[in-house]
Design an enzyme around this catalytic site. Structure first.
Site, PDB file in Angstrom:
ATOM      1  N   TYR A  44      -6.541  -1.999  -4.081  1.00 16.57           N
ATOM      2  CA  TYR A  44      -6.010  -1.974  -5.459  1.00 16.57           C
ATOM      3  C   TYR A  44      -7.061  -2.442  -6.472  1.00 16.57           C
ATOM      4  O   TYR A  44      -7.329  -1.778  -7.468  1.00 16.57           O
ATOM      5  CB  TYR A  44      -4.765  -2.855  -5.526  1.00 16.57           C
ATOM      6  CG  TYR A  44      -4.109  -2.918  -6.887  1.00 16.57           C
ATOM      7  CD1 TYR A  44      -3.107  -2.020  -7.243  1.00 16.57           C
ATOM      8  CD2 TYR A  44      -4.495  -3.873  -7.828  1.00 16.57           C
ATOM      9  CE1 TYR A  44      -2.505  -2.083  -8.490  1.00 16.57           C
ATOM     10  CE2 TYR A  44      -3.906  -3.940  -9.079  1.00 16.57           C
ATOM     11  CZ  TYR A  44      -2.915  -3.045  -9.399  1.00 16.57           C
ATOM     12  OH  TYR A  44      -2.321  -3.107 -10.642  1.00 16.57           O
ATOM     13  N   SER A  83       8.386  -7.430  -5.600  1.00 10.27           N
ATOM     14  CA  SER A  83       8.940  -8.689  -5.094  1.00 10.27           C
ATOM     15  C   SER A  83       8.129  -9.878  -5.608  1.00 10.27           C
ATOM     16  O   SER A  83       8.693 -10.946  -5.877  1.00 10.27           O
ATOM     17  CB  SER A  83       8.969  -8.680  -3.562  1.00 10.27           C
ATOM     18  OG  SER A  83       7.670  -8.439  -3.055  1.00 10.27           O
ATOM     19  N   SER A  84       6.816  -9.713  -5.787  1.00  6.84           N
ATOM     20  CA  SER A  84       6.005 -10.870  -6.181  1.00  6.84           C
ATOM     21  C   SER A  84       6.192 -11.220  -7.652  1.00  6.84           C
ATOM     22  O   SER A  84       6.283 -12.404  -8.001  1.00  6.84           O
ATOM     23  CB  SER A  84       4.529 -10.670  -5.832  1.00  6.84           C
ATOM     24  OG  SER A  84       4.040  -9.516  -6.421  1.00  6.84           O
ATOM     25  N   GLU A 137      -1.067 -14.188 -11.320  1.00  5.14           N
ATOM     26  CA  GLU A 137      -1.342 -13.297 -10.191  1.00  5.14           C
ATOM     27  C   GLU A 137      -2.819 -12.857 -10.201  1.00  5.14           C
ATOM     28  O   GLU A 137      -3.448 -12.763  -9.153  1.00  5.14           O
ATOM     29  CB  GLU A 137      -0.396 -12.078 -10.252  1.00  5.14           C
ATOM     30  CG  GLU A 137      -0.262 -11.412  -8.913  1.00  5.14           C
ATOM     31  CD  GLU A 137       1.073 -10.723  -8.680  1.00  5.14           C
ATOM     32  OE1 GLU A 137       2.096 -11.169  -9.243  1.00  5.14           O
ATOM     33  OE2 GLU A 137       1.081  -9.737  -7.928  1.00  5.14           O
ATOM     34  N   ALA A 179       6.737  -3.838  -0.642  1.00  4.01           N
ATOM     35  CA  ALA A 179       7.169  -2.452  -0.488  1.00  4.01           C
ATOM     36  C   ALA A 179       6.965  -1.654  -1.771  1.00  4.01           C
ATOM     37  O   ALA A 179       7.340  -0.487  -1.848  1.00  4.01           O
ATOM     38  CB  ALA A 179       8.641  -2.413  -0.081  1.00  4.01           C
ATOM     39  N   HIS A 190      -0.357   3.300 -11.881  1.00  2.00           N
ATOM     40  CA  HIS A 190      -1.768   2.929 -12.067  1.00  2.00           C
ATOM     41  C   HIS A 190      -2.240   3.246 -13.487  1.00  2.00           C
ATOM     42  O   HIS A 190      -3.411   3.526 -13.707  1.00  2.00           O
ATOM     43  CB  HIS A 190      -2.662   3.585 -11.002  1.00  2.00           C
ATOM     44  CG  HIS A 190      -2.431   3.006  -9.641  1.00  2.00           C
ATOM     45  ND1 HIS A 190      -3.089   1.900  -9.178  1.00  2.00           N
ATOM     46  CD2 HIS A 190      -1.563   3.369  -8.663  1.00  2.00           C
ATOM     47  CE1 HIS A 190      -2.655   1.600  -7.951  1.00  2.00           C
ATOM     48  NE2 HIS A 190      -1.718   2.479  -7.620  1.00  2.00           N
ATOM     49  N   ASP A 243       5.002  -4.941 -14.167  1.00  2.00           N
ATOM     50  CA  ASP A 243       6.050  -5.620 -13.396  1.00  2.00           C
ATOM     51  C   ASP A 243       6.654  -6.801 -14.151  1.00  2.00           C
ATOM     52  O   ASP A 243       7.871  -6.871 -14.315  1.00  2.00           O
ATOM     53  CB  ASP A 243       5.522  -6.029 -12.016  1.00  2.00           C
ATOM     54  CG  ASP A 243       5.078  -4.818 -11.191  1.00  2.00           C
ATOM     55  OD1 ASP A 243       5.354  -3.684 -11.629  1.00  2.00           O
ATOM     56  OD2 ASP A 243       4.470  -4.997 -10.138  1.00  2.00           O
TER      57      ASP A 243
HETATM   58  C1  GLA Z   1       1.344  -2.687  -8.643  1.00  4.25           C
HETATM   59  C2  GLA Z   1       0.916  -3.583  -9.801  1.00  4.25           C
HETATM   60  C3  GLA Z   1       1.314  -2.960 -11.145  1.00  4.25           C
HETATM   61  C4  GLA Z   1       0.872  -1.502 -11.239  1.00  4.25           C
HETATM   62  C5  GLA Z   1       1.283  -0.727  -9.996  1.00  4.25           C
HETATM   63  C6  GLA Z   1       0.748   0.677  -9.997  1.00  4.25           C
HETATM   64  O1  GLA Z   1       2.737  -2.660  -8.554  1.00  4.25           O
HETATM   65  O2  GLA Z   1       1.520  -4.845  -9.693  1.00  4.25           O
HETATM   66  O3  GLA Z   1       0.771  -3.719 -12.193  1.00  4.25           O
HETATM   67  O4  GLA Z   1      -0.498  -1.412 -11.471  1.00  4.25           O
HETATM   68  O5  GLA Z   1       0.842  -1.378  -8.815  1.00  4.25           O
HETATM   69  O6  GLA Z   1       1.300   1.394 -11.029  1.00  4.25           O
END
Ligand code: GLA
Length: 379
Positions: free
Chosen positions: A219, A125-126, A158, A121, A35, A170
């Site tokens: 989130y 994956s996305s 996204e 999880a 985060h 990611d």
């Molecule tokens: C998800 C989001 C990332 C990041 C994490 C928390 O995986 O896709 O961008 O914010 O949560 O670190």
């Protein structure tokens, strides 16, 4: 059967011909720095061998026809009429929308998707799916492949199309990872430093089997709270705040803003310290920082869950473990542990048993090997 073979085989069965191309995009496990990405901070993820695979061939029109082994129906996308709908095809539409918005003229294709990454999880994956689709579009449409700008387009898709305000971690690790390395990413500049994973360390993913939907879990709300805290402190992102400044302005931040900011500021410090420890091969130090990270995500940021806490607790008290924490967005899904190589096999059994005893749930633990970023693969 591995993802690459399933994708190829399903394609051949469906179309009666071999695919002309094959693309792979890996999942990731974040070792520390949670985060922090959408706060302009630091993250330290590693791409894993488990990946999304797409076998495909071009079409002469602007239609995209996708089959996923996980779903019954084909997704049909008309690139001339991109309209919002529901379901997994939105990831593909979102990517097409973002790529065309950036000025690219895309061509149509048909493909079959197979994935070895557990969905929802915390293993990205996305982003892996989105990036894999981007690589196919780039190949089919003769576009140059620039990892950082394609990572930004995936994030845009996204954020704007799917509606999760995810950060840049990611897509950057899914596109830019080096095999054998974790990557310290500065999420303000998008610059990454590749750090070797010491050969005496095993990285173990510990999946609680519980699942969440990031939007419903909160989130986006957490992200907004971080932005409000930054605005109150007079900075653009929490990356620019030190621990001393945060304490000086405690009175300006009602709950949960102070605790959220506290997590982000301290997590940035931990991530830089952890990267330094990894470079020196100091696994004990790295593990302690992982433990502190989990406590902060649980107590200050509030994104853990009882199964995640139980999994992490069992891991932390199992011989051979240097440290453990939840990984990814949190709320459910997987945790990660840093374990001595020679203890990994036994560690997995002890943790799965201990987790079952503590929660009644069936968890699944496995060693992950670090992988390189997304690639176009020979058939
Ligand atoms: C998800 C989001 C990332 C990041 C994490 C928390 O995986 O896709 O961008 O914010 O949560 O670190």
């Amino acid at each position: 059967m591995a993802g690459r073979d399933r994708a190829t085989m399903l394609f051949t069965t469906k179309y009666g011909a071999r695919p002309t191309g094959l693309v792979r995009a890996p999942g990731r496990v974040n070792l520390i720095g949670e985060h922090t990405d959408y706060n302009g901070g630091y993250v330290l993820p590693m791409a894993i061998e488990r990946a999304v695979w797409i076998a495909f061939r071009p079409r002469s029109d602007r239609q995209v026809i996708l089959r996923s082994e996980a779903f019954v129906d084909d997704a049909r996308i008309d690139l001339d009429q991109l309209t919002r709908g529901e379901g997994w095809a939105e990831y593909a539409k979102g990517v097409a929308w973002a790529m065309e918005k950036a000025g690219n003229r895309l061509r149509g294709w048909e493909g079959v998707i197979a994935s070895d990454i557990a969905m929802a999880a915390g293993l990205s994956s996305s982003a892996a799916l989105g990036i894999a689709i981007e690589v196919v579009f780039a190949k089919i449409s003769d576009l140059g492949w620039d990892p950082a700008s394609f990572a930004q387009l995936q994030q845009l898709s996204e954020n704007e199309w799917v509606g999760v305000r995810s950060g840049i971690m990611d897509p950057l690790i899914v596109t830019g990872a080096h095999k054998g390395h974790a990557m310290l990413i500065d999420c303000l500049t998008f610059k990454g430093i590749h750090i070797l994973i010491p050969p005496e360390a095993s990285i173990v993913v510990m999946d609680t089997g519980t699942r969440r939907n990031l939007i419903e879990a909160g989130y986006n709300r957490r992200r907004s709270q971080c932005e409000t805290a930054a605005a109150r402190l007079g900075v653009t992102t929490l990356r620019d705040v030190t621990m001393t400044q945060l304490d000086d302005h405690k009175a300006d931040l009602e709950e949960p803003l102070y605790d959220c900011a506290m997590h982000v500021v301290s997590e940035n410090e931990r991530t830089l310290a952890a990267a330094d420890a990894l470079r020196r091969g100091s696994l004990g130090e790295f593990g302690s920082l992982m433990n502190e990270s989990h406590a902060s995500l649980r107590d200050s940021f509030g994104v853990s869950s009882r199964p995640l806490d139980a999994m992490v607790e069992v891991a932390q008290t199992t011989p051979g473990c240097f440290g453990a924490r939840l990984t990814g967005g949190g709320y459910a899904g997987a945790a990660v542990a840093l374990v001595a190589l020679e203890s990994a096999e036994r560690f997995i059994h002890v943790v799965e048993d201990g987790f079952h005893e503590a929660t009644g749930l069936q968890g699944h633990c496995y060693v992950v090997e670090s992988a390189r970023g997304a690639s176009f693969e020979p058939i």
